[in-house]
Motif scaffolding. Structure first.
Motif, short mmCIF file in Angstrom:
data_model
loop_
_atom_site.label_atom_id
_atom_site.label_comp_id
_atom_site.label_asym_id
_atom_site.label_seq_id
_atom_site.Cartn_x
_atom_site.Cartn_y
_atom_site.Cartn_z
N ASP A 38 -3.04 4.31 -9.39
CA ASP A 38 -2.30 3.66 -8.31
C ASP A 38 -1.00 4.41 -8.04
OD1 ASP A 38 -4.32 1.85 -8.40
OD2 ASP A 38 -3.12 0.19 -9.22
N LEU A 39 -0.62 4.41 -6.77
CA LEU A 39 0.64 5.02 -6.37
C LEU A 39 1.63 3.90 -6.03
CD1 LEU A 39 -0.67 7.85 -3.99
CD2 LEU A 39 -0.11 8.02 -6.42
N THR A 40 2.72 3.88 -6.72
CA THR A 40 3.74 2.86 -6.46
C THR A 40 5.07 3.53 -6.17
OG1 THR A 40 4.24 2.69 -8.82
CG2 THR A 40 2.60 1.17 -7.93
N TYR A 87 6.10 -0.58 -2.31
CA TYR A 87 4.71 -0.41 -1.85
C TYR A 87 3.80 -0.06 -3.03
CZ TYR A 87 5.46 4.65 -2.11
OH TYR A 87 5.73 5.92 -2.56
N ASN A 88 2.51 -0.29 -2.84
CA ASN A 88 1.51 0.02 -3.87
C ASN A 88 0.23 0.49 -3.17
OD1 ASN A 88 0.01 0.22 -6.19
ND2 ASN A 88 -0.49 -1.96 -6.27
N PHE A 89 -0.20 1.72 -3.51
CA PHE A 89 -1.49 2.24 -3.05
C PHE A 89 -2.47 2.12 -4.22
CE2 PHE A 89 1.10 3.78 0.25
CZ PHE A 89 0.29 4.24 1.29
N TYR A 90 -3.59 1.46 -4.01
CA TYR A 90 -4.53 1.20 -5.10
C TYR A 90 -5.97 1.38 -4.61
CZ TYR A 90 -4.91 -3.41 -2.88
OH TYR A 90 -5.10 -4.43 -1.98
N ASN A 91 -6.92 1.34 -5.57
CA ASN A 91 -8.35 1.59 -5.27
C ASN A 91 -8.56 2.93 -4.58
OD1 ASN A 91 -9.19 -0.84 -6.39
ND2 ASN A 91 -9.16 -1.94 -4.43
N LEU A 92 -7.81 3.92 -5.04
CA LEU A 92 -7.94 5.25 -4.45
C LEU A 92 -9.28 5.88 -4.90
CD1 LEU A 92 -4.76 4.77 -4.41
CD2 LEU A 92 -4.59 7.25 -4.35
#
Length: 528
Positions: A60-62, A75-80
């Motif tokens: 995950d990118l936070t 922000y949070n990028f997940y399920n990449l």
């Protein structure tokens, strides 16, 4: 030691069936994977890499960014996930005595996932698509061998670079994230650069190395002999491809001992047409001959029951086919050669004897049957069985010359009479037999097989006798008759079984080409 005659003869002919240092260090078997073969393997590796990447979940990118009076937004990028890895180009480079380098320049990766933003009571989410352009990967592989003698592979160097990253964010109020897309893209780019080489090393450990461990090190032939395929050196990268030297030696698994002779050097010709070339030294076959000879399995005791087994085997379809293709009726035994006419076989004395000896004759070894050979025998030992003991004077060795494989054994044949109601064996006479046999060798998808082709007749010489004069010429004719009609066809039925090549699992040869060179057999093939 008693042995089934046809089994020993099979061993006799199977055993008698790059440039490296001189001496025992020479390999008995060399496998060369050409650049064409390595490129085929590279395509397979790229397919595995693409499959591996499609299953990888990126972390995950936070992060956070400041949005004017609104303050800081997390922000949070997940399920990449990597949706697709588009490989446009690849190159293979051979660095002799070093390693193989695979380059994948200017390729693209397509990813996707979900995003989420939280600020106080605001909770927004959506999805995104991301494209990584002009990604280049360079991987160098080193090869070695482990303690068991199997090849190993490891990543010596790995590097990658990424041209640019483009992200498309969708969902409620996605414009908030688009304000900071540059920082997000740089973060993703950094993580991918770290992950790519890590995944390549994991793929080498998880896929390539276990696959190399499927190569056989020892193949059991029977209770007397096994075939050793362990490496005698690490695979060597050359300008022609990848050469792997194997021991290629038969040995007795119960009492292992080194052969008293070394393997001759092999000079592989510069061939590139096939994916793989297999060079098999005459040493490999001759160590089999030495093992069986030392174990006593080339000492054959032939009795009537053995002849019955040979006759049964000679009646098989493959044996009949061989006789039809190679023999003609009468005394000129081979269709394809001009051997001696053996005119004596049609003499007044021998023609009636031949007529009494069909292929199902089951009491050949009997004093009454030897009366034309040794007239005194039936009178001295009436109604008694005869036993023959045959053994080569030394291990018979195959000779490889361009286009030919020959075996020229020298065999001692001792005849005994079996006294009734007793275990006594009375020696009668001893003969020395010389012959030269040509071997036709071929290869199928996974095994080497062989067959006996036309060769010289069996020539006999009387060494000693305890009975009256022996008609050696007549004995020679009879033995040739039975060799050509029973032993050779039975032998070919067994030679069709062959022995296995050291191939990894699920690998089979096709488009096979076979050449016979001095000291070795060269097999060129493609794989599927």
């Amino acid at each position: 030691m008693t042995a089934r005659p046809h089994c020993v003869l099979v061993v006799l002919l199977l055993a008698g069936l790059s440039r490296f240092a001189v001496g025992n260090s020479n390999p008995g078997f060399v496998a060369r994977i050409t650049k064409k073969g390595l490129e085929y393997a590279q395509q397979y590796a790229v397919t595995i890499l693409k499959q591996k990447l499609s299953t990888v979940s990126l972390p995950d990118l936070t992060g956070s960014f400041k949005m004017g009076w609104f303050g800081r937004v997390s922000y949070n990028f997940y399920n990449l996930k990597i949706h697709h890895f588009e490989i446009w180009n690849w190159n293979l480079h051979l660095l002799p005595n070093q390693h193989i380098t695979v380059s994948l320049p200017n390729n693209d990766i397509f990813l996707g996932g979900n995003w989420k933003v939280k600020k106080a009571f605001i909770d927004l989410q959506g999805n995104f698509d991301l494209t990584v352009y002009s990604i280049s990967i360079s991987v160098s592989l080193n090869f070695g061998k482990d303690q068991s003698g199997r090849p190993t592979a490891s990543v010596a160097q790995c590097s990658n670079s990424i041209g640019r990253v483009r992200v498309h964010i969708s969902g409620s109020l996605s414009w908030i994230l688009n304000l900071s897309h540059e920082g997000i893209e740089n973060n993703i780019k950094r993580i991918l650069q770290q992950k790519i080489c890590e995944m390549i090393r994991q793929s080498t450990t998880s896929y390539l190395e276990p696959y190399l461990r499927t190569l056989p090190v020892t193949v059991m032939i029977d209770e007397t002999a096994s075939l050793e395929y362990r490496l005698v050196g690490a695979p060597q990268v050359t300008s022609e491809g990848l050469d792997t030297p194997f021991k290629g030696e038969f040995f007795n698994p119960i009492q292992p001992a080194p052969a008293p002779f070394g393997a001759p050097p092999m000079m592989l010709p510069p061939r590139h047409d096939h994916m793989i070339y297999l060079a098999i030294s005459e040493y490999t076959f001759n160590t089999a001959s030495w093992v069986y000879h030392k174990a006593g399995y080339m000492k054959v005791i032939i009795r009537n029951e053995h002849l019955r087994n040979l006759i049964k085997l000679a009646a098989s379809e493959s044996a009949k086919k061989w006789r039809e293709q190679n023999l003609r009726p009468g005394c000129q035994l081979f269709k394809s050669t001009t051997l001696t006419t053996m005119a004596s076989c049609f003499s007044n004395n021998f023609l009636p004897l031949l007529q009494q000896m069909p292929l199902n004759f089951s009491t050949l070894l009997h004093t009454s049957s030897f009366q034309m050979l040794v007239p005194q025998l039936a009178r001295t030992y009436p109604n008694m069985e005869v036993e023959l003991e045959a053994s080569p004077e030394s291990e018979p060795l195959l000779t490889f010359t361009p286009g030919n494989v020959t075996l020229s054994p020298v065999i001692n044949i001792q005849a005994f009479v079996l006294l009734p109601n007793s275990s006594d064996h009375r020696p009668l006479f001893q003969l020395r037999a010389n012959t030269s046999v040509s071997i036709n060798v071929s290869v199928n998808s996974s095994r080497i097989v062989g067959s006996v082709t036309t060769g010289s007749e069996l020539k006999l010489q009387l060494k000693q006798s305890s009975v009256s004069d022996i008609n050696v010429e007549l004995m020679e004719t009879i033995l040739n008759y039975y060799a050509f009609n029973i032993i050779y066809p039975a032998l070919n039925a067994k030679l069709e079984e062959g022995f296995p090549l050291p191939l990894p699992r699920q690998i089979y040869l096709n488009n096979v080409e076979l050449q016979i060179h001095k000291n070795f057999l060269l097999i060129g093939a493609d794989i599927n």
